[in-house]
Design an enzyme around this catalytic site. Structure first.
Site, PDB file in Angstrom:
ATOM      1  N   ASN A  99      -5.442  -5.238  -2.949  1.00  0.00           N
ATOM      2  CA  ASN A  99      -5.044  -3.844  -3.177  1.00  0.00           C
ATOM      3  C   ASN A  99      -5.757  -2.851  -2.257  1.00  0.00           C
ATOM      4  O   ASN A  99      -5.193  -1.805  -1.931  1.00  0.00           O
ATOM      5  CB  ASN A  99      -5.337  -3.514  -4.652  1.00  0.00           C
ATOM      6  CG  ASN A  99      -5.319  -2.029  -4.922  1.00  0.00           C
ATOM      7  OD1 ASN A  99      -4.268  -1.406  -5.004  1.00  0.00           O
ATOM      8  ND2 ASN A  99      -6.518  -1.435  -5.058  1.00  0.00           N
ATOM      9  N   TYR A 170      -0.288   3.287   9.092  1.00  0.00           N
ATOM     10  CA  TYR A 170      -0.110   2.872   7.695  1.00  0.00           C
ATOM     11  C   TYR A 170       1.239   2.199   7.500  1.00  0.00           C
ATOM     12  O   TYR A 170       1.317   1.113   6.916  1.00  0.00           O
ATOM     13  CB  TYR A 170      -0.237   4.097   6.788  1.00  0.00           C
ATOM     14  CG  TYR A 170      -0.122   3.796   5.313  1.00  0.00           C
ATOM     15  CD1 TYR A 170      -1.180   3.217   4.620  1.00  0.00           C
ATOM     16  CD2 TYR A 170       1.034   4.102   4.608  1.00  0.00           C
ATOM     17  CE1 TYR A 170      -1.076   2.953   3.257  1.00  0.00           C
ATOM     18  CE2 TYR A 170       1.143   3.845   3.253  1.00  0.00           C
ATOM     19  CZ  TYR A 170       0.083   3.270   2.575  1.00  0.00           C
ATOM     20  OH  TYR A 170       0.187   3.010   1.224  1.00  0.00           O
ATOM     21  N   LYS A 174       1.878  -1.658   6.416  1.00  0.00           N
ATOM     22  CA  LYS A 174       2.516  -2.078   5.166  1.00  0.00           C
ATOM     23  C   LYS A 174       3.741  -2.955   5.433  1.00  0.00           C
ATOM     24  O   LYS A 174       3.993  -3.914   4.712  1.00  0.00           O
ATOM     25  CB  LYS A 174       2.869  -0.854   4.313  1.00  0.00           C
ATOM     26  CG  LYS A 174       1.626  -0.122   3.770  1.00  0.00           C
ATOM     27  CD  LYS A 174       0.727  -1.025   2.928  1.00  0.00           C
ATOM     28  CE  LYS A 174      -0.431  -0.321   2.271  1.00  0.00           C
ATOM     29  NZ  LYS A 174      -1.315  -1.184   1.487  1.00  0.00           N
TER      30      LYS A 174
HETATM   31  N1  LIG Z   1      -1.163   6.109  -4.218  1.00  0.00           N
HETATM   32  C1  LIG Z   1       0.011   5.876  -3.692  1.00  0.00           C
HETATM   33  O1  LIG Z   1       0.917   6.722  -3.732  1.00  0.00           O
HETATM   34  C2  LIG Z   1       0.303   4.544  -3.042  1.00  0.00           C
HETATM   35  C3  LIG Z   1       1.623   4.279  -2.661  1.00  0.00           C
HETATM   36  C4  LIG Z   1       1.940   3.086  -2.065  1.00  0.00           C
HETATM   37  C5  LIG Z   1       0.956   2.135  -1.868  1.00  0.00           C
HETATM   38  N2  LIG Z   1      -0.329   2.403  -2.234  1.00  0.00           N
HETATM   39  C6  LIG Z   1      -1.324   1.361  -1.969  1.00  0.00           C
HETATM   40  O2  LIG Z   1      -2.071   1.106  -3.134  1.00  0.00           O
HETATM   41  C7  LIG Z   1      -3.367   0.637  -2.766  1.00  0.00           C
HETATM   42  C8  LIG Z   1      -4.411   1.424  -3.537  1.00  0.00           C
HETATM   43  O3  LIG Z   1      -4.321   2.774  -3.154  1.00  0.00           O
HETATM   44  P1  LIG Z   1      -4.752   3.989  -4.106  1.00  0.00           P
HETATM   45  O4  LIG Z   1      -3.667   4.968  -4.054  1.00  0.00           O
HETATM   46  O5  LIG Z   1      -5.230   3.466  -5.407  1.00  0.00           O
HETATM   47  O6  LIG Z   1      -5.949   4.586  -3.215  1.00  0.00           O
HETATM   48  P2  LIG Z   1      -7.421   5.062  -3.583  1.00  0.00           P
HETATM   49  O7  LIG Z   1      -7.436   5.811  -4.861  1.00  0.00           O
HETATM   50  O8  LIG Z   1      -7.924   5.710  -2.360  1.00  0.00           O
HETATM   51  O9  LIG Z   1      -8.211   3.695  -3.832  1.00  0.00           O
HETATM   52  C9  LIG Z   1      -8.468   2.815  -2.771  1.00  0.00           C
HETATM   53  C10 LIG Z   1      -9.457   1.765  -3.222  1.00  0.00           C
HETATM   54  O10 LIG Z   1      -9.730   0.907  -2.112  1.00  0.00           O
HETATM   55  C11 LIG Z   1     -11.144   0.954  -1.816  1.00  0.00           C
HETATM   56  N3  LIG Z   1     -11.339   0.818  -0.374  1.00  0.00           N
HETATM   57  C12 LIG Z   1     -11.000   1.693   0.602  1.00  0.00           C
HETATM   58  N4  LIG Z   1     -11.365   1.211   1.787  1.00  0.00           N
HETATM   59  C13 LIG Z   1     -11.954  -0.003   1.555  1.00  0.00           C
HETATM   60  C14 LIG Z   1     -12.550  -0.977   2.371  1.00  0.00           C
HETATM   61  N5  LIG Z   1     -12.638  -0.829   3.710  1.00  0.00           N
HETATM   62  N6  LIG Z   1     -13.051  -2.085   1.790  1.00  0.00           N
HETATM   63  C15 LIG Z   1     -12.985  -2.250   0.456  1.00  0.00           C
HETATM   64  N7  LIG Z   1     -12.438  -1.369  -0.377  1.00  0.00           N
HETATM   65  C16 LIG Z   1     -11.928  -0.251   0.171  1.00  0.00           C
HETATM   66  C17 LIG Z   1     -11.604   2.307  -2.360  1.00  0.00           C
HETATM   67  O11 LIG Z   1     -13.011   2.342  -2.613  1.00  0.00           O
HETATM   68  P3  LIG Z   1     -14.083   2.832  -1.492  1.00  0.00           P
HETATM   69  O12 LIG Z   1     -13.481   3.998  -0.783  1.00  0.00           O
HETATM   70  O13 LIG Z   1     -15.303   3.168  -2.287  1.00  0.00           O
HETATM   71  O14 LIG Z   1     -14.310   1.665  -0.606  1.00  0.00           O
HETATM   72  C18 LIG Z   1     -10.799   2.347  -3.644  1.00  0.00           C
HETATM   73  O15 LIG Z   1     -11.375   1.528  -4.634  1.00  0.00           O
HETATM   74  C19 LIG Z   1      -3.474   0.795  -1.249  1.00  0.00           C
HETATM   75  O16 LIG Z   1      -3.232  -0.440  -0.613  1.00  0.00           O
HETATM   76  C20 LIG Z   1      -2.353   1.776  -0.926  1.00  0.00           C
HETATM   77  O17 LIG Z   1      -1.872   1.629   0.379  1.00  0.00           O
HETATM   78  C21 LIG Z   1      -0.676   3.586  -2.811  1.00  0.00           C
END
Ligand SMILES: NC(=O)c1ccc[n+]([C@@H]2O[C@H](COP(=O)([O-])OP(=O)(O)OC[C@H]3O[C@@H](n4cnc5c(N)ncnc54)[C@H](OP(=O)(O)O)[C@@H]3O)[C@@H](O)[C@H]2O)c1
Length: 271
Positions: A99, A170, A174
């Site tokens: 994730n 990005y 993806k």
């Molecule tokens: N939110 C949306 O609308 C959305 C839509 C489509 C897909 N997604 C996907 O869902 C996933 C989660 O996103 P989210 O929206 O939950 O984002 P988020 O709130 O920013 O959470 C991201 C998580 O990943 C961790 N992370 C970031 N960089 C990292 C690294 N280099 N190594 C290890 N951990 C890392 C962050 O913790 P730290 O920063 O402390 O490392 C955090 O726990 C992602 O793959 C994103 O592309 C999200």
């Protein structure tokens, strides 16, 4: 009655300290997981997630251990060390949620190449590295009746060609990781590891904050269901893809986006 659960399962969630990853962890806590490994770059954030998730379990009569281990999934050496640490603390692994991800948005001509590389390193290379390392232990834990599971968290941006706020690296990452997931499903399926992909639409989290704040009207009005995603939408879908009853589902990419993948985005242009 069919009871959907992950009873007794051991799950690893990258990027589990907040956002979608944390929501998936909550759902696993409430639906029977015995151990959950949480990772993100910051140990304090992982520790905090352990505390709140274990409290959630206790308050709901669930006995779950959360193991918090910091790791930068984009750093090869760090992932190797993380793998050693995790495998010294668990004897099986049933579920890997790949994730952790990051996004970067900037107009086309100003978009730094370094940002594209950074995003690809985490969103594609980091996912491949984790799957490569953990596949053998997942294989040992799965069987034909209840295979181990890998869920790759991709995005609607993988399949929609309209703009997502100048997130060039990005959307490439993806699309790449979704295709990788399909190949892994073919490679690992015969080894009792089912691989599926989820493709979320727009969910308010730290990552999507700027889009959700600045383009709320366009994104909500442009969605066939007229709303952003809710964490329960992700929780329910991932729980299903990880439960015994979905054991014949392998290699799908599941949009969780209210139908956004059919219509794309409008008026977000950041050329
Ligand atoms: N939110 C949306 O609308 C959305 C839509 C489509 C897909 N997604 C996907 O869902 C996933 C989660 O996103 P989210 O929206 O939950 O984002 P988020 O709130 O920013 O959470 C991201 C998580 O990943 C961790 N992370 C970031 N960089 C990292 C690294 N280099 N190594 C290890 N951990 C890392 C962050 O913790 P730290 O920063 O402390 O490392 C955090 O726990 C992602 O793959 C994103 O592309 C999200």
């Amino acid at each position: 009655m069919v009871e959907i659960n992950v009873n007794g399962k051991v799950a690893l969630i990258t990027g589990g300290s907040r956002g979608l990853g944390y929501a998936i962890a909550e759902s696993f806590v409430l639906n029977g997981a015995s151990k959950i490994i949480i990772t993100s770059r910051k140990q304090t954030a992982c520790d905090q997630a352990k505390e709140t998730l274990e409290k959630l379990g206790k308050d709901n009569g669930k006995n779950v251990e959360v193991i918090p281990i910091a790791c930068n999934i984009a750093d090869e050496a760090n992932v190797e060390a993380f793998f050693k640490e995790v495998t010294s603390r668990i004897s099986k692994l049933d579920i890997l949620i790949a994730n952790a991800g990051a996004a970067y948005g900037e107009t086309f001509f100003k978009h730094p190449i370094s940002a594209v590389k950074k995003v690809l390193d985490l969103n594609v290379v980091g996912v491949f590295h984790c799957v490569k390392l953990f596949a053998p232990i997942l294989e040992q834990s799965g069987n034909k009746d209840d295979p181990s599971r890998i869920i790759i968290v991709s995005s609607v941006a993988a399949s929609v060609a309209t703009d997502f706020g100048g997130t060039y690296g990005y959307l490439a990452s993806k699309a790449g990781v979704s295709h990788l997931g399909k190949n892994l499903a073919v490679q690992l399926g015969p080894r009792n590891v089912n691989v599926n992909i989820i493709a979320p639409g727009i969910f308010p989290t730290k990552m999507s904050k700027s889009l959700v704040t600045n383009k709320k009207t366009e994104l909500v009005d442009g969605n066939p269901l007229g709303r952003f995603g809710q964490l329960s939408d992700i929780q329910n879908s991932v729980l299903f893809l990880c439960c015994k009853q979905s054991n014949y589902i392998n290699g799908i990419s599941l949009p969780i986006d209210g139908g956004l993948y059919l219509v794309g985005t409008k008026n977000l242009s950041k050329f």
